[in-house]
Design a protein around this motif. Sequence first.
Motif, PDB file in Angstrom:
ATOM      1  N   CYS A 186      22.749  27.372  -6.208  1.00  0.00           N
ATOM      2  CA  CYS A 186      22.484  27.106  -7.622  1.00  0.00           C
ATOM      3  C   CYS A 186      22.806  25.645  -7.916  1.00  0.00           C
ATOM      4  O   CYS A 186      23.322  24.919  -7.066  1.00  0.00           O
ATOM      5  N   THR A 193      26.315  24.389 -12.756  1.00  0.00           N
ATOM      6  CA  THR A 193      26.830  25.758 -12.772  1.00  0.00           C
ATOM      7  C   THR A 193      27.939  25.933 -11.741  1.00  0.00           C
ATOM      8  O   THR A 193      28.989  26.523 -12.030  1.00  0.00           O
ATOM      9  N   ILE A 213      20.565  32.611 -12.863  1.00  0.00           N
ATOM     10  CA  ILE A 213      20.735  31.691 -11.730  1.00  0.00           C
ATOM     11  C   ILE A 213      19.702  31.998 -10.641  1.00  0.00           C
ATOM     12  O   ILE A 213      19.023  31.104 -10.119  1.00  0.00           O
TER      13      ILE A 213
END
Length: 416
Positions: A119, A123, A231
């Motif tokens: 990801c 994040t 995600i």
Amino acid sequence: MLDYFLMFLAVLALLSIVFEEVTHINKAKTTLFLGCLAWMLLFINAGTEQPRINHHLEENLLEIAILWLFLMSTMTFVAYLNAQGVIQAAIQKIFPAKIGQRKLMLAIAGFALLLSSFCDNVTATLVSLALLQSFNLPLDTRIKTAVLVIFSVNSGGVALITGDVTTLMIFLDGHVQITQLLLLFVPAFISVAVLAVLLSLGVQGEVTTEQTKHQFSRLEIIISLIFIGTIGATMALNILYGVPPVLTFLTGLSTMFLVGRLLNKDTERPAMLDYIRRIEYDTLLFFLGILLLVGMLKEIGVLNMLADAYAQYDPSMSSYFAGVGSALVDNVPLTAALLKAQPDLSVAQWLALTYAVGVGGSLLVIGSAAGIIAMSKMSELTFMSYLKYAPALLVAYTLGYLITMWLSNSLIAVTG
């Protein structure tokens, strides 16, 4: 003369970050002021070039707006999960109540490395920092672990096109293949492990977490699944259909708001939209100021000068120092300038450049999105406290770069 003054403003912005502890002026305020001032001076001195300057400013603001919206979406998710104790409860199920500080540093580094491979860095940084802050670590160990998180996040992103923008840019330009990029996970892993060992020297003792029983509500479970699904969807839709990550995350955020409105019947609990107010706007303003300054440097040709300098020397050395330079200049426009210069590089040299621009920003806390976020989230992490670990970071970066060169040359020679 104006160009030199504008470069002076960029240096002044850097100094304002370095000496924030002395001046007690928030870095978001100084960088935003100097970034806006730089562009205003460009307009005042534009003359007949005003339309071109205006077009480039709009492009710069569009890039910033995309990043802002993406950050806002991610930070709102994390703000909710943190406020509800979901992250803390999940950590308690994964980690034991008592763990050695050295083992914890290694575990968090591994977690950040793997998460950032799949990801985005924003994040991965936010979730890894939430993990770090859930443990009551001594100040020195907490700063060391934050440094390790930043390096791990930047390292994990280089091996997959889903993890780092510069990796994706070099891949889309046709210089490397996905199977070749996977080689970079080896030097990334080794360099992170070496840095973890270096930073954990002298760290002793155990740390405990307060074990609290948390009964997950239906709403918390659903929103956690929405976050994880967002995600995954971000990666899949971007690879398969080219959907911009910001669009997918905004869709996930709006889904969170709608689900919260339908399921949150308790009037005493905050409305979902209220969690937007809990995110750190200092971080967003700091990003705005920094990226305005980087856009100005691109406008006056500083990045093109760096690309020209790159082409004059041996690519192996140039790529190494390009990575070092990315600690001062945003790696995305730097990589774009290098790609525009079209250097004649072998596949091994392209892989080395990919590693360098992806990881080199870790050398300074302001050199990457992960560092800027961490500095804004942790008041104890400053430019100077991070700089203390620059030698260890440089050793890990250099080792990773050398392994990248050796491994890519060896395997590509074998495969022909």
